[in-house]
Design a protein around this motif. Structure first.
Motif, mmCIF file in Angstrom:
data_model
loop_
_atom_site.group_PDB
_atom_site.id
_atom_site.type_symbol
_atom_site.label_atom_id
_atom_site.label_comp_id
_atom_site.label_asym_id
_atom_site.label_seq_id
_atom_site.Cartn_x
_atom_site.Cartn_y
_atom_site.Cartn_z
ATOM 1 N N GLY A 52 0.823 -1.215 0.000
ATOM 2 C CA GLY A 52 0.000 0.000 0.000
ATOM 3 C C GLY A 52 0.849 1.254 0.000
ATOM 4 O O GLY A 52 0.513 2.251 -0.653
ATOM 5 N N ALA A 53 1.968 1.214 0.725
ATOM 6 C CA ALA A 53 2.860 2.380 0.751
ATOM 7 C C ALA A 53 3.463 2.632 -0.631
ATOM 8 O O ALA A 53 3.540 3.779 -1.076
ATOM 9 C CB ALA A 53 3.966 2.162 1.780
ATOM 10 N N PHE A 54 3.880 1.561 -1.311
ATOM 11 C CA PHE A 54 4.421 1.729 -2.662
ATOM 12 C C PHE A 54 3.374 2.329 -3.592
ATOM 13 O O PHE A 54 3.669 3.227 -4.379
ATOM 14 C CB PHE A 54 4.915 0.388 -3.228
ATOM 15 C CG PHE A 54 6.347 0.100 -2.916
ATOM 16 C CD1 PHE A 54 7.350 0.539 -3.753
ATOM 17 C CD2 PHE A 54 6.694 -0.618 -1.783
ATOM 18 C CE1 PHE A 54 8.682 0.271 -3.477
ATOM 19 C CE2 PHE A 54 8.012 -0.893 -1.491
ATOM 20 C CZ PHE A 54 9.011 -0.445 -2.333
ATOM 21 N N LEU A 55 2.142 1.833 -3.510
ATOM 22 C CA LEU A 55 1.088 2.366 -4.375
ATOM 23 C C LEU A 55 0.754 3.814 -4.016
ATOM 24 O O LEU A 55 0.464 4.620 -4.896
ATOM 25 C CB LEU A 55 -0.142 1.479 -4.315
ATOM 26 C CG LEU A 55 0.049 0.060 -4.885
ATOM 27 C CD1 LEU A 55 -1.227 -0.744 -4.745
ATOM 28 C CD2 LEU A 55 0.514 0.102 -6.324
ATOM 29 N N GLY A 56 0.816 4.159 -2.736
ATOM 30 C CA GLY A 56 0.599 5.545 -2.326
ATOM 31 C C GLY A 56 1.675 6.466 -2.861
ATOM 32 O O GLY A 56 1.399 7.581 -3.323
ATOM 33 N N VAL A 57 2.924 6.009 -2.824
ATOM 34 C CA VAL A 57 4.032 6.800 -3.356
ATOM 35 C C VAL A 57 3.867 6.977 -4.864
ATOM 36 O O VAL A 57 4.153 8.047 -5.413
ATOM 37 C CB VAL A 57 5.388 6.139 -3.008
ATOM 38 C CG1 VAL A 57 6.532 6.755 -3.792
ATOM 39 C CG2 VAL A 57 5.651 6.237 -1.515
ATOM 40 N N ILE A 58 3.394 5.924 -5.533
ATOM 41 C CA ILE A 58 3.183 6.020 -6.985
ATOM 42 C C ILE A 58 2.161 7.104 -7.307
ATOM 43 O O ILE A 58 2.350 7.889 -8.250
ATOM 44 C CB ILE A 58 2.720 4.661 -7.543
ATOM 45 C CG1 ILE A 58 3.862 3.663 -7.461
ATOM 46 C CG2 ILE A 58 2.230 4.781 -8.973
ATOM 47 C CD1 ILE A 58 3.433 2.242 -7.682
ATOM 48 N N ILE A 59 1.084 7.155 -6.561
ATOM 49 C CA ILE A 59 0.058 8.180 -6.794
ATOM 50 C C ILE A 59 0.646 9.569 -6.605
ATOM 51 O O ILE A 59 0.435 10.473 -7.422
ATOM 52 C CB ILE A 59 -1.157 7.946 -5.880
ATOM 53 C CG1 ILE A 59 -1.870 6.661 -6.293
ATOM 54 C CG2 ILE A 59 -2.110 9.131 -5.913
ATOM 55 C CD1 ILE A 59 -2.935 6.198 -5.327
ATOM 56 N N LEU A 60 1.405 9.759 -5.523
ATOM 57 C CA LEU A 60 2.029 11.064 -5.284
ATOM 58 C C LEU A 60 3.033 11.417 -6.380
ATOM 59 O O LEU A 60 3.087 12.561 -6.833
ATOM 60 C CB LEU A 60 2.705 11.084 -3.920
ATOM 61 C CG LEU A 60 1.782 11.024 -2.698
ATOM 62 C CD1 LEU A 60 2.592 10.934 -1.413
ATOM 63 C CD2 LEU A 60 0.882 12.252 -2.677
ATOM 64 N N MET A 61 3.817 10.423 -6.800
ATOM 65 C CA MET A 61 4.806 10.688 -7.856
ATOM 66 C C MET A 61 4.120 10.981 -9.183
ATOM 67 O O MET A 61 4.593 11.816 -9.955
ATOM 68 C CB MET A 61 5.754 9.492 -8.004
ATOM 69 C CG MET A 61 6.747 9.360 -6.877
ATOM 70 S SD MET A 61 7.834 7.946 -7.087
ATOM 71 C CE MET A 61 8.870 8.534 -8.410
ATOM 72 N N PHE A 62 3.032 10.318 -9.460
ATOM 73 C CA PHE A 62 2.308 10.543 -10.707
ATOM 74 C C PHE A 62 1.732 11.954 -10.756
ATOM 75 O O PHE A 62 1.714 12.590 -11.799
ATOM 76 C CB PHE A 62 1.204 9.494 -10.863
ATOM 77 C CG PHE A 62 0.538 9.516 -12.195
ATOM 78 C CD1 PHE A 62 1.186 9.023 -13.315
ATOM 79 C CD2 PHE A 62 -0.738 10.041 -12.343
ATOM 80 C CE1 PHE A 62 0.585 9.047 -14.551
ATOM 81 C CE2 PHE A 62 -1.354 10.070 -13.585
ATOM 82 C CZ PHE A 62 -0.689 9.571 -14.695
ATOM 83 N N VAL A 63 1.268 12.435 -9.604
ATOM 84 C CA VAL A 63 0.671 13.768 -9.552
ATOM 85 C C VAL A 63 1.747 14.858 -9.560
ATOM 86 O O VAL A 63 1.620 15.862 -10.281
ATOM 87 C CB VAL A 63 -0.225 13.903 -8.294
ATOM 88 C CG1 VAL A 63 -0.676 15.338 -8.090
ATOM 89 C CG2 VAL A 63 -1.415 12.962 -8.395
ATOM 90 N N PHE A 64 2.821 14.685 -8.780
ATOM 91 C CA PHE A 64 3.780 15.768 -8.588
ATOM 92 C C PHE A 64 5.095 15.610 -9.358
ATOM 93 O O PHE A 64 5.862 16.552 -9.460
ATOM 94 C CB PHE A 64 4.119 15.911 -7.099
ATOM 95 C CG PHE A 64 2.930 16.310 -6.271
ATOM 96 C CD1 PHE A 64 2.324 17.546 -6.422
ATOM 97 C CD2 PHE A 64 2.399 15.428 -5.337
ATOM 98 C CE1 PHE A 64 1.230 17.908 -5.670
ATOM 99 C CE2 PHE A 64 1.298 15.787 -4.569
ATOM 100 C CZ PHE A 64 0.715 17.023 -4.734
ATOM 101 N N TYR A 65 5.394 14.430 -9.895
ATOM 102 C CA TYR A 65 6.704 14.169 -10.502
ATOM 103 C C TYR A 65 6.465 13.627 -11.905
ATOM 104 O O TYR A 65 6.201 12.440 -12.090
ATOM 105 C CB TYR A 65 7.463 13.163 -9.624
ATOM 106 C CG TYR A 65 8.875 12.888 -10.045
ATOM 107 C CD1 TYR A 65 9.862 13.861 -9.932
ATOM 108 C CD2 TYR A 65 9.233 11.637 -10.531
ATOM 109 C CE1 TYR A 65 11.156 13.588 -10.306
ATOM 110 C CE2 TYR A 65 10.537 11.363 -10.904
ATOM 111 C CZ TYR A 65 11.490 12.348 -10.787
ATOM 112 O OH TYR A 65 12.788 12.094 -11.160
#
Length: 152
Positions: free
Chosen positions: A23-36
């Motif tokens: 879940g943490a990896f998927l959460g980081v992916i969402i943040l990276m997709f939005v901001f990076y």
């Protein structure tokens, strides 16, 4: 039953850990997709790792469920002999509860020094304060129906 409890404990904790990290990896992916927006290879790699961790978590959950279902069947047989009107039964690893006549009882598995396996039944704390708590101990038979069928 002790072997079943020990065998179920590792997949239980592995499931929790794998679900948290997946879940943490998927959460980081969402943040990276939005901001990076620059490098999509990292996002795809993290997505793959997150999916693998979640898949392993589900695999460990299935292993845990098989062991826990065997434990539940043993505990249910012991409880049914002493409390035939028991309802709302739940048991996970070495603790659980059931209800009989609108009274909630807690169940706890313990092994004594003399290698006897016991279920300790207590009335829920909300109903009976510590000083009035009634405790009952039930023996878990050495040979159960599940073990007899596998030994033949």
């Amino acid at each position: 039953m002790e072997q079943l409890v020990y065998a179920a404990t590792i997949p239980y904790f592995a499931t929790i850990i794998l679900f948290i990290f997946g879940g943490a990896f998927l959460g980081v992916i969402i943040l990276m997709f939005v901001f990076y927006d620059e490098d999509k290879k990292i996002i795809i790699t993290l997505l793959a790792v997150g999916i693998i961790l979640l898949a392993l978590g589900y695999y460990c959950k299935n292993i845990y469920s098989r062991y826990n279902n065997q434990i539940k069947s043993i505990v249910k047989d012991v409880i049914a002999r002493e409390y035939p009107d028991a309802t709302e039964f739940r048991f996970e690893l070495d603790m659980g509860y059931f209800t009989e006549n609108d009274i909630e009882y807690k169940i706890q598995y313990k092994k004594t020094i003399s290698n006897e396996e016991k279920l300790i039944i207590t009335v829920n704390d909300f109903i009976a304060p510590d000083n009035n708590k009634s405790i009952k101990t039930l023996d878990i038979p050495k040979e159960t129906k599940n073990n007899e069928s596998t030994n033949n």
